[in-house]
Design an enzyme around this catalytic site. Sequence first.
Site, PDB file in Angstrom:
ATOM      1  N   GLU A 304       0.826  -1.213   0.000  1.00 35.97           N
ATOM      2  CA  GLU A 304       0.000   0.000   0.000  1.00 35.97           C
ATOM      3  C   GLU A 304       0.857   1.259   0.000  1.00 35.97           C
ATOM      4  OE1 GLU A 304      -3.037  -0.025  -0.610  1.00 35.97           O
ATOM      5  OE2 GLU A 304      -3.858  -1.951   0.051  1.00 35.97           O
ATOM      6  N   ARG A 308       0.853   3.781  -3.253  1.00 42.46           N
ATOM      7  CA  ARG A 308       0.238   5.098  -3.012  1.00 42.46           C
ATOM      8  C   ARG A 308       1.287   6.177  -2.773  1.00 42.46           C
ATOM      9  NH1 ARG A 308      -5.544   3.811  -0.086  1.00 42.46           N
ATOM     10  NH2 ARG A 308      -5.530   1.586  -0.512  1.00 42.46           N
ATOM     11  N   GLU A 573     -11.845   0.783 -10.439  1.00 38.17           N
ATOM     12  CA  GLU A 573     -11.471  -0.150 -11.519  1.00 38.17           C
ATOM     13  C   GLU A 573     -12.302  -0.024 -12.790  1.00 38.17           C
ATOM     14  OE1 GLU A 573     -11.781  -1.033  -8.318  1.00 38.17           O
ATOM     15  OE2 GLU A 573      -9.677  -1.344  -7.795  1.00 38.17           O
TER      16      GLU A 573
HETATM   17  C1  DMJ Z   1      -6.192   0.667  -4.911  1.00 33.22           C
HETATM   18  O1  DMJ Z   1      -5.405   0.845  -3.816  1.00 33.22           O
HETATM   19  C2  DMJ Z   1      -5.451   0.006  -6.030  1.00 33.22           C
HETATM   20  O2  DMJ Z   1      -6.121   0.201  -7.210  1.00 33.22           O
HETATM   21  C3  DMJ Z   1      -5.246  -1.450  -5.782  1.00 33.22           C
HETATM   22  O3  DMJ Z   1      -4.656  -2.086  -6.859  1.00 33.22           O
HETATM   23  C4  DMJ Z   1      -6.573  -2.122  -5.513  1.00 33.22           C
HETATM   24  N1  DMJ Z   1      -7.298  -1.458  -4.497  1.00 33.22           N
HETATM   25  C5  DMJ Z   1      -7.446  -0.033  -4.539  1.00 33.22           C
HETATM   26  C6  DMJ Z   1      -8.607   0.476  -5.362  1.00 33.22           C
HETATM   27  O4  DMJ Z   1      -9.688  -0.297  -5.406  1.00 33.22           O
END
Ligand code: DMJ
Length: 673
Positions: A304, A308, A573
């Site tokens: 994460e 991010r 997504e």
């Molecule tokens: C985000 O942190 C990223 O896209 C990850 O790959 C999947 N989960 C979340 C969004 O849904």
Amino acid sequence: MYSGAAAAAGPPRRDFISVTLGPEEVVGVGGYNNSKAWRRRSCWRKWKQLSRLQRSVILFLFAFLAVCGVISYTSMGEAWKSITNKSLDDQRTEQEIPGLKLANPAVLPAPQKADANRGDYPELSPQKPPKPPHVRRGPSNLQIKAPRRDMRLKTRHDTIRTAEELVQADKAEKTEKSIISWRGAVIEPDQSTEPPSSKIKEPKKPSSVEAEDQKEPVPINERQLAVIEAFRHAWKGYKDFAWGHDELKPLSKSYSEWFGLGLTLIDALDTMWILGLKEEFEEARKWVANDLVFDKNVDVNLFESTIRILGGLLSTYHLSGDSLFLEKAKDIGNRLMPAFKTPSKIPYSDVNIGRGTAHPPRWTSDSTVAEVTSIQLEFRELSRLTGDEKFQKAVDEVMKHVHTLSGKNDGLVPMFINTNSGQFTHLGVYTLGARADSYYEYLLKQWIQGGKKENELLEDYMRAIEGVKKHLLQRSEPKKLTFVGELAHGHFSAKMDHLVCFLPGTLALGAHNGLAADHMKLAETLIETCYQMYAQVETGLSPEIVHFNLHAQKGHKDVEIKPADRHNLLRPETVESLFYMYRFTGDKKYQDWGWEILQNFNRYTRVPTGGYTSINNVQNPSNPEPRDKMESFFLGETLKYMFLLFSDDIDLINLDKYVFNTEAHPLPIWVPA
Ligand code: DMJ
């Protein structure tokens, strides 16, 4: 003249001439004496005979000559050193740059490693040959340093030119190269995927993003303005109630902390840049400069924080050119490295970025497959920018290892991997959803990032898509929607996470990059399904998970939702895939679908006092049950992809130059060798 002593001693020897004045120095006394002692005595006497003034003048002259001598020697030394260093640097450059190029040449310059590495590129240096020592003035080091200052300016200039040249060269090269089409196999360019530019209106204006090779700015349209308005509204909530914290809780007008690192702010930086929100960007930048501190005793999740924070900082650095973001990226990148110190080199899930320790979750020594295989784009880019191979080495090793592992099912991977043994665990369950999703996404994207040369990645990707087709695809009733289900120990489940909706976009991206034609066909059918996951629901918003009906039943739609799955977290997504589909096909229906989704977010998740919130029940329009949380990816991803989807400017993050990480942070594609 002859000395009197000599005259007294005997007849003068005419064949000797003496220039000395004293009687002892007359040639002839005791014969010719040229011994050292004699000469020393003679000099000393002469010296004594000089007046004080004469002696002072001579001493001064000697001192002056000595000083000149020392200066000249130093200058020559420096000049020599600079020549020697230059040639050493030349050698190092030749060794280092190709080393880096091995895997990773760059479209964008490996820019502004500030001053530190300028010396590694002596060919850029306008350094003049050192002047001969005798004409040098002043301290020698000034004459060495001055060109370095000039060079910095020049390098900046050259950087832009080089990027332009590379892009031009790349374009030229592309027209010549054989490519692979999504219509099938390896073919020639004239058979290839129709370039998006022929389907989407040519840009009229340049984007604010890629100033270097922009033409005219493309005007922002109504729908994009609506996205900007939505972003501002979300940002207002964050600014008023959660500034500098991880996530906004818009209903309680407070915040939640996950890592305590201003997650939303960092995730949103490049979105602000892309949307042209300069004031907001500047304010956020100040926070990064003054308040973002990674030296904290806090456990962060490797995946994460990589996608991010590291991803967000790297892309913001690329878009803005501001080295502050690169410095911060290096800092967090280094602090995450302890995660890789495991017996198998498969990283632990958690790292304490202050203490430099890492560990798996408390209940297991397993890591999630998607997590350990979806940090590569970021760490590889960090290596390219810093010239420090350790980041890339660590993540490449993970991919190489996973490539060799048994336990796959036609390229499909299990969800867990053990950090001690390096083996997959919990075998037999296969999904494109949570815990496996971005493994597939990053296979393709790393291949693209690296200039389409790393064949193992492509191999694994192609095999996996075949695995999806073979094991996970089914059609629902009544609408016969193609969906991606799950396989558990040989049993098919018609369950599909919203997370799987990244897949149509990824398939389309692969097709755009020359992969099989049927990937694009599959992308088209799957994006329709993802859209139906919104359209068939009462609020027009998708739940977290749906179950598809495999058999037609009166009064039943394709999509069934279980009570535990009916929440919506503002996920990106589907919008992400709509963006890719529109870019590559120019079909306006994708924009229209995205527009519907934005309106429904505004209808059901917008909090009047600022911010948007996740909701618990997408099936109840009169009370969607707000959850009081705005995830950072709503600003980092969802709204960014919306804005890009509504844009007709293919140069607004050109997909032939950038590859998005899984958190929607664009990183440059490296130039093919
Ligand atoms: C985000 O942190 C990223 O896209 C990850 O790959 C999947 N989960 C979340 C969004 O849904």
